[in-house]
Write a protein that holds these residues in place. Structure first.
Motif, mmCIF file in Angstrom:
data_model
loop_
_atom_site.group_PDB
_atom_site.id
_atom_site.type_symbol
_atom_site.label_atom_id
_atom_site.label_comp_id
_atom_site.label_asym_id
_atom_site.label_seq_id
_atom_site.Cartn_x
_atom_site.Cartn_y
_atom_site.Cartn_z
ATOM 1 N N SER A 58 0.821 -1.217 0.000
ATOM 2 C CA SER A 58 0.000 0.000 0.000
ATOM 3 C C SER A 58 0.853 1.265 0.000
ATOM 4 C CB SER A 58 -0.922 0.007 1.228
ATOM 5 O OG SER A 58 -0.178 -0.076 2.426
ATOM 6 N N THR A 59 2.035 1.176 0.613
ATOM 7 C CA THR A 59 2.946 2.327 0.647
ATOM 8 C C THR A 59 3.454 2.642 -0.752
ATOM 9 O OG1 THR A 59 3.656 1.748 2.888
ATOM 10 C CG2 THR A 59 5.090 3.236 1.644
ATOM 11 N N PHE A 60 3.781 1.594 -1.506
ATOM 12 C CA PHE A 60 4.226 1.775 -2.895
ATOM 13 C C PHE A 60 3.094 2.355 -3.742
ATOM 14 C CE2 PHE A 60 7.269 -1.902 -2.005
ATOM 15 C CZ PHE A 60 8.355 -1.065 -1.838
ATOM 16 N N GLN A 61 1.887 1.805 -3.572
ATOM 17 C CA GLN A 61 0.753 2.254 -4.368
ATOM 18 C C GLN A 61 0.443 3.731 -4.105
ATOM 19 O OE1 GLN A 61 -1.243 0.263 -6.802
ATOM 20 N NE2 GLN A 61 -1.324 2.457 -7.229
ATOM 21 N N ASN A 62 0.520 4.142 -2.838
ATOM 22 C CA ASN A 62 0.250 5.532 -2.483
ATOM 23 C C ASN A 62 1.293 6.487 -3.057
ATOM 24 O OD1 ASN A 62 -2.037 4.844 -1.025
ATOM 25 N ND2 ASN A 62 -0.936 4.639 0.909
ATOM 26 N N ALA A 63 2.504 5.967 -3.296
ATOM 27 C CA ALA A 63 3.581 6.807 -3.825
ATOM 28 C C ALA A 63 3.448 7.018 -5.332
ATOM 29 C CB ALA A 63 4.933 6.171 -3.517
ATOM 30 N N LEU A 64 2.689 6.145 -5.985
ATOM 31 C CA LEU A 64 2.539 6.218 -7.439
ATOM 32 C C LEU A 64 1.307 7.000 -7.856
ATOM 33 C CD1 LEU A 64 3.381 2.500 -8.360
ATOM 34 C CD2 LEU A 64 4.901 4.484 -8.510
ATOM 35 N N ASP A 65 1.352 7.491 -9.094
ATOM 36 C CA ASP A 65 0.195 8.155 -9.676
ATOM 37 C C ASP A 65 -0.945 7.137 -9.796
ATOM 38 O OD1 ASP A 65 -1.510 9.079 -12.121
ATOM 39 O OD2 ASP A 65 -0.319 10.822 -11.576
ATOM 40 N N LYS A 66 -2.188 7.611 -9.748
ATOM 41 C CA LYS A 66 -3.353 6.724 -9.767
ATOM 42 C C LYS A 66 -3.452 5.876 -11.043
ATOM 43 C CE LYS A 66 -6.230 9.466 -6.656
ATOM 44 N NZ LYS A 66 -7.510 10.210 -6.485
ATOM 45 N N LYS A 67 -2.796 6.311 -12.114
ATOM 46 C CA LYS A 67 -2.869 5.549 -13.366
ATOM 47 C C LYS A 67 -2.040 4.273 -13.320
ATOM 48 C CE LYS A 67 -0.522 6.855 -16.977
ATOM 49 N NZ LYS A 67 0.032 7.624 -18.108
ATOM 50 N N TYR A 68 -1.158 4.161 -12.310
ATOM 51 C CA TYR A 68 -0.318 2.977 -12.191
ATOM 52 C C TYR A 68 -0.821 2.076 -11.060
ATOM 53 C CZ TYR A 68 2.716 6.232 -14.683
ATOM 54 O OH TYR A 68 3.205 7.153 -15.575
ATOM 55 N N SER A 69 -0.748 0.787 -11.294
ATOM 56 C CA SER A 69 -1.166 -0.184 -10.273
ATOM 57 C C SER A 69 -0.013 -1.149 -10.010
ATOM 58 C CB SER A 69 -2.393 -0.953 -10.760
ATOM 59 O OG SER A 69 -2.759 -1.935 -9.814
ATOM 60 N N ILE A 70 0.319 -1.352 -8.730
ATOM 61 C CA ILE A 70 1.424 -2.225 -8.376
ATOM 62 C C ILE A 70 0.918 -3.403 -7.539
ATOM 63 C CG2 ILE A 70 2.002 -0.793 -6.356
ATOM 64 C CD1 ILE A 70 4.961 -1.602 -6.846
ATOM 65 N N THR A 71 1.334 -4.597 -7.897
ATOM 66 C CA THR A 71 0.935 -5.808 -7.172
ATOM 67 C C THR A 71 2.152 -6.709 -6.986
ATOM 68 O OG1 THR A 71 0.303 -6.867 -9.261
ATOM 69 C CG2 THR A 71 -1.447 -5.803 -7.994
ATOM 70 N N ALA A 72 2.084 -7.589 -5.981
ATOM 71 C CA ALA A 72 3.179 -8.528 -5.732
ATOM 72 C C ALA A 72 3.215 -9.560 -6.845
ATOM 73 C CB ALA A 72 2.978 -9.215 -4.384
ATOM 74 N N ALA A 73 4.392 -9.792 -7.405
ATOM 75 C CA ALA A 73 4.516 -10.720 -8.535
ATOM 76 C C ALA A 73 5.111 -12.068 -8.142
ATOM 77 C CB ALA A 73 5.370 -10.085 -9.629
ATOM 78 N N GLU A 74 6.064 -12.058 -7.220
ATOM 79 C CA GLU A 74 6.804 -13.297 -6.941
ATOM 80 C C GLU A 74 6.848 -13.660 -5.459
ATOM 81 O OE1 GLU A 74 10.630 -12.598 -8.590
ATOM 82 O OE2 GLU A 74 9.940 -12.625 -10.676
ATOM 83 N N HIS A 75 6.105 -12.964 -4.609
ATOM 84 C CA HIS A 75 6.155 -13.268 -3.187
ATOM 85 C C HIS A 75 4.782 -13.120 -2.548
ATOM 86 C CE1 HIS A 75 6.444 -8.837 -3.146
ATOM 87 N NE2 HIS A 75 5.882 -8.918 -1.935
ATOM 88 N N ASN A 76 4.628 -13.735 -1.389
ATOM 89 C CA ASN A 76 3.386 -13.643 -0.627
ATOM 90 C C ASN A 76 3.464 -12.396 0.245
ATOM 91 O OD1 ASN A 76 1.494 -13.951 1.603
ATOM 92 N ND2 ASN A 76 1.177 -16.046 0.875
ATOM 93 N N GLU A 77 2.671 -11.408 -0.072
ATOM 94 C CA GLU A 77 2.745 -10.117 0.617
ATOM 95 C C GLU A 77 2.392 -10.250 2.105
ATOM 96 O OE1 GLU A 77 3.360 -5.966 1.051
ATOM 97 O OE2 GLU A 77 3.993 -7.433 -0.462
ATOM 98 N N THR A 78 1.395 -11.053 2.421
ATOM 99 C CA THR A 78 0.983 -11.233 3.813
ATOM 100 C C THR A 78 2.104 -11.860 4.637
ATOM 101 O OG1 THR A 78 -1.336 -11.533 3.141
ATOM 102 C CG2 THR A 78 -0.721 -12.298 5.348
ATOM 103 N N ALA A 79 2.734 -12.882 4.055
ATOM 104 C CA ALA A 79 3.836 -13.565 4.755
ATOM 105 C C ALA A 79 5.019 -12.633 4.952
ATOM 106 C CB ALA A 79 4.267 -14.803 3.972
ATOM 107 N N GLU A 80 5.312 -11.806 3.950
ATOM 108 C CA GLU A 80 6.432 -10.876 4.047
ATOM 109 C C GLU A 80 6.178 -9.793 5.087
ATOM 110 O OE1 GLU A 80 9.447 -10.859 2.771
ATOM 111 O OE2 GLU A 80 9.078 -12.763 1.764
ATOM 112 N N GLN A 81 4.929 -9.332 5.172
ATOM 113 C CA GLN A 81 4.595 -8.315 6.172
ATOM 114 C C GLN A 81 4.706 -8.884 7.577
ATOM 115 O OE1 GLN A 81 1.277 -5.593 5.696
ATOM 116 N NE2 GLN A 81 1.162 -6.008 3.526
ATOM 117 N N ALA A 82 4.271 -10.150 7.742
ATOM 118 C CA ALA A 82 4.369 -10.801 9.052
ATOM 119 C C ALA A 82 5.830 -10.972 9.447
ATOM 120 C CB ALA A 82 3.663 -12.152 9.012
ATOM 121 N N LYS A 83 6.653 -11.390 8.471
ATOM 122 C CA LYS A 83 8.085 -11.577 8.720
ATOM 123 C C LYS A 83 8.745 -10.252 9.096
ATOM 124 C CE LYS A 83 10.204 -13.983 5.597
ATOM 125 N NZ LYS A 83 10.903 -14.299 4.310
ATOM 126 N N SER A 84 8.348 -9.186 8.399
ATOM 127 C CA SER A 84 8.902 -7.860 8.681
ATOM 128 C C SER A 84 8.488 -7.377 10.069
ATOM 129 C CB SER A 84 8.407 -6.868 7.618
ATOM 130 O OG SER A 84 8.851 -5.561 7.895
#
Length: 243
Positions: A58-84
């Motif tokens: 969500s931090t990356f998405q908020n930094a980008l213009d609304k015309k761009y959409s960013i999603t996780a491609a190769e990792h589990n975002e939930t697992a990475e957030q928990a690990k962090s």
């Protein structure tokens, strides 16, 4: 050469149609704190980001213009957030684990669990341990504490005094010195302390929590609220049982 560990993830970024879009996405992501390197590809519709610690999508998405959409491609975002999260709060989790274990052991007597004894030992361990880390850099703690505590903001010396109050409370709980007065002081001091914490968390201020002094760079969060609330609750329960 820096030995700091970094995290690198590749994300899917849609909406890029030209080299200008590619440059805009890259510059926007590079401006974020803890981001050290960004490689963007319009052809692959991707962005490979190297960061000092995992950053929420969500931090990356908020930094980008609304015309761009960013999603996780190769990792589990939930697992990475928990690990962090666990990596960030590892010091305080270990401390609580040790104190809780000792408290449970101390509370068991003749096959019966004595809650009051366990809470007393927990409070002693909490205040002694947390005051120890504050004492390692008393000035640094006082400066960090004055950033959010309602008293320390107005009276700079309060940060220095507070560390010694914690030390005194730890000794008082450990020696069972004047338990009624000790719990009153704890209840009042921690209630005052939690006000500044609540204000900072609710206002989403990005500041360092001074609970472990200036030794560990812990962010202010709900974890800090839980710490203070736990001390308030325990001292309150112990006061009620004494009335």
């Amino acid at each position: 050469m820096s030995n700091k560990l970094t995290v690198t993830h590749t994300y899917k970024v849609t909406g890029m149609t030209c080299s200008s879009c590619e440059a805009k996405v890259k510059s926007s992501l590079l401006m974020l704190p803890n981001v050290t390197e960004v490689e963007v590809s319009k052809e692959k519709q991707s962005a490979t980001i190297t960061m000092e610690k995992h950053i929420a999508l969500s931090t990356f998405q908020n930094a980008l213009d609304k015309k761009y959409s960013i999603t996780a491609a190769e990792h589990n975002e939930t697992a990475e957030q928990a690990k962090s999260w666990f990596a960030t709060y590892k010091p305080i989790l270990i401390i609580f684990g040790y104190i809780t274990t000792i408290s449970i052991i101390a509370g068991i007597k003749h096959s019966t669990f004595h809650w009051m004894q366990a809470m007393n030992i927990f409070m002693a361990g909490f205040f002694l341990t947390f005051s120890f880390f504050k004492m390692l850099d008393l000035k640094g703690f006082a400066e960090s504490y004055s950033m959010y505590d309602i008293v320390a903001k107005k009276i700079k010396a309060w940060g220095f005094i507070y560390a010694f109050i914690e030390l005194g409370l730890g000794i008082a709980y450990a020696t069972n010195f004047q338990p009624f007065a000790t719990n009153i002081v704890t209840f009042v001091v921690m209630t005052i302390s939690i006000i500044g914490v609540l204000q900072s968390v609710l206002n989403k201020r990005k500041i360092q929590c001074a609970c472990l002094g200036a030794v560990f760079n812990l962010p202010m969060s709900t974890v800090t609220i839980i710490e203070d609330a736990l001390m308030i609750a325990m001292s309150g329960i112990m006061l009620i049982t004494m009335l």
